[in-house]
Scaffold this motif. Structure first.
Motif, PDB file in Angstrom:
ATOM      1  N   VAL A  46       0.852  -1.188   0.000  1.00  0.00           N
ATOM      2  CA  VAL A  46       0.000   0.000   0.000  1.00  0.00           C
ATOM      3  C   VAL A  46       0.892   1.243   0.000  1.00  0.00           C
ATOM      4  O   VAL A  46       1.929   1.270   0.654  1.00  0.00           O
ATOM      5  CB  VAL A  46      -0.962  -0.018   1.213  1.00  0.00           C
ATOM      6  CG1 VAL A  46      -0.221   0.080   2.515  1.00  0.00           C
ATOM      7  CG2 VAL A  46      -2.001   1.065   1.098  1.00  0.00           C
ATOM      8  N   ALA A  47       0.486   2.247  -0.769  1.00  0.00           N
ATOM      9  CA  ALA A  47       1.197   3.529  -0.772  1.00  0.00           C
ATOM     10  C   ALA A  47       0.737   4.333   0.438  1.00  0.00           C
ATOM     11  O   ALA A  47      -0.397   4.179   0.911  1.00  0.00           O
ATOM     12  CB  ALA A  47       0.912   4.287  -2.063  1.00  0.00           C
ATOM     13  N   PRO A  48       1.583   5.214   0.977  1.00  0.00           N
ATOM     14  CA  PRO A  48       1.223   5.932   2.199  1.00  0.00           C
ATOM     15  C   PRO A  48       0.010   6.846   2.057  1.00  0.00           C
ATOM     16  O   PRO A  48      -0.665   7.124   3.037  1.00  0.00           O
ATOM     17  CB  PRO A  48       2.475   6.732   2.550  1.00  0.00           C
ATOM     18  CG  PRO A  48       3.360   6.665   1.385  1.00  0.00           C
ATOM     19  CD  PRO A  48       2.925   5.537   0.528  1.00  0.00           C
ATOM     20  N   SER A  66       7.348   4.763  -3.574  1.00  0.00           N
ATOM     21  CA  SER A  66       7.704   4.622  -4.973  1.00  0.00           C
ATOM     22  C   SER A  66       6.984   5.694  -5.774  1.00  0.00           C
ATOM     23  O   SER A  66       5.904   6.137  -5.394  1.00  0.00           O
ATOM     24  CB  SER A  66       7.268   3.226  -5.447  1.00  0.00           C
ATOM     25  OG  SER A  66       7.205   3.150  -6.843  1.00  0.00           O
ATOM     26  N   PRO A  67       7.554   6.120  -6.913  1.00  0.00           N
ATOM     27  CA  PRO A  67       6.838   7.098  -7.742  1.00  0.00           C
ATOM     28  C   PRO A  67       5.544   6.525  -8.324  1.00  0.00           C
ATOM     29  O   PRO A  67       4.680   7.273  -8.750  1.00  0.00           O
ATOM     30  CB  PRO A  67       7.830   7.453  -8.846  1.00  0.00           C
ATOM     31  CG  PRO A  67       8.874   6.419  -8.820  1.00  0.00           C
ATOM     32  CD  PRO A  67       8.873   5.813  -7.458  1.00  0.00           C
ATOM     33  N   TYR A  68       5.397   5.200  -8.319  1.00  0.00           N
ATOM     34  CA  TYR A  68       4.212   4.551  -8.875  1.00  0.00           C
ATOM     35  C   TYR A  68       3.259   4.058  -7.803  1.00  0.00           C
ATOM     36  O   TYR A  68       2.205   3.514  -8.109  1.00  0.00           O
ATOM     37  CB  TYR A  68       4.622   3.381  -9.778  1.00  0.00           C
ATOM     38  CG  TYR A  68       5.650   3.773 -10.796  1.00  0.00           C
ATOM     39  CD1 TYR A  68       5.324   4.636 -11.836  1.00  0.00           C
ATOM     40  CD2 TYR A  68       6.955   3.333 -10.700  1.00  0.00           C
ATOM     41  CE1 TYR A  68       6.271   5.028 -12.763  1.00  0.00           C
ATOM     42  CE2 TYR A  68       7.903   3.714 -11.623  1.00  0.00           C
ATOM     43  CZ  TYR A  68       7.553   4.565 -12.646  1.00  0.00           C
ATOM     44  OH  TYR A  68       8.500   4.953 -13.557  1.00  0.00           O
ATOM     45  N   GLY A  69       3.626   4.215  -6.539  1.00  0.00           N
ATOM     46  CA  GLY A  69       2.791   3.690  -5.469  1.00  0.00           C
ATOM     47  C   GLY A  69       2.662   2.186  -5.596  1.00  0.00           C
ATOM     48  O   GLY A  69       3.625   1.486  -5.860  1.00  0.00           O
ATOM     49  N   ILE A 110       8.620  -1.051   5.503  1.00  0.00           N
ATOM     50  CA  ILE A 110       8.590   0.021   4.530  1.00  0.00           C
ATOM     51  C   ILE A 110       9.608  -0.331   3.443  1.00  0.00           C
ATOM     52  O   ILE A 110      10.766  -0.609   3.737  1.00  0.00           O
ATOM     53  CB  ILE A 110       8.943   1.384   5.152  1.00  0.00           C
ATOM     54  CG1 ILE A 110       7.914   1.755   6.208  1.00  0.00           C
ATOM     55  CG2 ILE A 110       9.030   2.466   4.083  1.00  0.00           C
ATOM     56  CD1 ILE A 110       8.239   3.030   6.964  1.00  0.00           C
ATOM     57  N   TYR A 111       9.161  -0.315   2.190  1.00  0.00           N
ATOM     58  CA  TYR A 111      10.018  -0.627   1.053  1.00  0.00           C
ATOM     59  C   TYR A 111      10.265   0.654   0.247  1.00  0.00           C
ATOM     60  O   TYR A 111       9.323   1.395  -0.044  1.00  0.00           O
ATOM     61  CB  TYR A 111       9.392  -1.697   0.168  1.00  0.00           C
ATOM     62  CG  TYR A 111       9.436  -3.068   0.778  1.00  0.00           C
ATOM     63  CD1 TYR A 111      10.465  -3.940   0.459  1.00  0.00           C
ATOM     64  CD2 TYR A 111       8.473  -3.487   1.669  1.00  0.00           C
ATOM     65  CE1 TYR A 111      10.521  -5.196   1.021  1.00  0.00           C
ATOM     66  CE2 TYR A 111       8.515  -4.753   2.237  1.00  0.00           C
ATOM     67  CZ  TYR A 111       9.544  -5.600   1.904  1.00  0.00           C
ATOM     68  OH  TYR A 111       9.596  -6.844   2.465  1.00  0.00           O
ATOM     69  N   LEU A 112      11.516   0.889  -0.107  1.00  0.00           N
ATOM     70  CA  LEU A 112      11.915   2.085  -0.832  1.00  0.00           C
ATOM     71  C   LEU A 112      12.342   1.704  -2.256  1.00  0.00           C
ATOM     72  O   LEU A 112      13.124   0.773  -2.457  1.00  0.00           O
ATOM     73  CB  LEU A 112      13.074   2.776  -0.111  1.00  0.00           C
ATOM     74  CG  LEU A 112      13.527   4.126  -0.618  1.00  0.00           C
ATOM     75  CD1 LEU A 112      12.384   5.129  -0.582  1.00  0.00           C
ATOM     76  CD2 LEU A 112      14.667   4.633   0.231  1.00  0.00           C
ATOM     77  N   TYR A 113      11.832   2.422  -3.230  1.00  0.00           N
ATOM     78  CA  TYR A 113      12.068   2.179  -4.652  1.00  0.00           C
ATOM     79  C   TYR A 113      13.447   2.714  -5.042  1.00  0.00           C
ATOM     80  O   TYR A 113      13.789   3.842  -4.722  1.00  0.00           O
ATOM     81  CB  TYR A 113      10.972   2.900  -5.438  1.00  0.00           C
ATOM     82  CG  TYR A 113      11.058   2.841  -6.939  1.00  0.00           C
ATOM     83  CD1 TYR A 113      10.435   1.819  -7.627  1.00  0.00           C
ATOM     84  CD2 TYR A 113      11.690   3.828  -7.655  1.00  0.00           C
ATOM     85  CE1 TYR A 113      10.462   1.781  -9.017  1.00  0.00           C
ATOM     86  CE2 TYR A 113      11.725   3.799  -9.037  1.00  0.00           C
ATOM     87  CZ  TYR A 113      11.116   2.781  -9.707  1.00  0.00           C
ATOM     88  OH  TYR A 113      11.146   2.731 -11.059  1.00  0.00           O
ATOM     89  N   PHE A 114      14.238   1.905  -5.753  1.00  0.00           N
ATOM     90  CA  PHE A 114      15.545   2.348  -6.254  1.00  0.00           C
ATOM     91  C   PHE A 114      15.613   2.148  -7.727  1.00  0.00           C
ATOM     92  O   PHE A 114      15.198   1.225  -8.295  1.00  0.00           O
ATOM     93  CB  PHE A 114      16.695   1.578  -5.593  1.00  0.00           C
ATOM     94  CG  PHE A 114      17.067   2.130  -4.258  1.00  0.00           C
ATOM     95  CD1 PHE A 114      18.010   3.131  -4.175  1.00  0.00           C
ATOM     96  CD2 PHE A 114      16.472   1.678  -3.113  1.00  0.00           C
ATOM     97  CE1 PHE A 114      18.366   3.652  -2.949  1.00  0.00           C
ATOM     98  CE2 PHE A 114      16.813   2.176  -1.882  1.00  0.00           C
ATOM     99  CZ  PHE A 114      17.760   3.167  -1.792  1.00  0.00           C
TER     100      PHE A 114
END
Length: 114
Positions: A46-48, A66-69, A110-114
């Motif tokens: 889920v996006a915040p 992520s920029p895409y949620g 929490i997962y961070l997009y790279f």
């Protein structure tokens, strides 16, 4: 004499490497039940800013930054029961996989997009 010793050593090392690559070429069935297989986990994130992300119906799901949620496909290894979810990637609009790194958090993942 030194040349023969070096040639014998090279022959032994070469045959050992050849035997090692031959042994590793056979597929090993380390995961017969597929617990560590790659699965589509898009619905598990889920996006915040999504409704119910922080408080409500989706407050148990891992958050993705992520920029895409959570709108683009997310794949992870692990079944979430026998094997913890790990090695997650999210695909951009060009279907290029980008790594999702887990940020240590005691409350929820929490997962961070790279």
């Amino acid at each position: 004499m030194l040349t023969r010793t070096l040639a014998a050593a090279a022959l032994i090392v070469g045959s050992a490497l050849l035997a090692a690559t031959g042994a590793s070429a056979a597929p090993a069935d380390d995961d017969p039940y597929g617990f560590n297989a790659v699965r589509d986990r898009t619905d598990d994130f889920v996006a915040p800013l999504d409704p119910g992300a922080l408080f409500g119906e989706n407050s148990y799901k891992p958050i993705i930054l992520s920029p895409y949620g959570a709108t683009r496909k997310i794949e992870c290894r692990g079944d979430g029961h026998y094997v913890q979810i790990h090695e997650c990637v999210q695909y951009d609009p060009n279907n290029v996989a980008h790594e999702l790194r887990l940020i240590p958090n005691p409350i929820r993942p929490i997962y961070l997009y790279f």
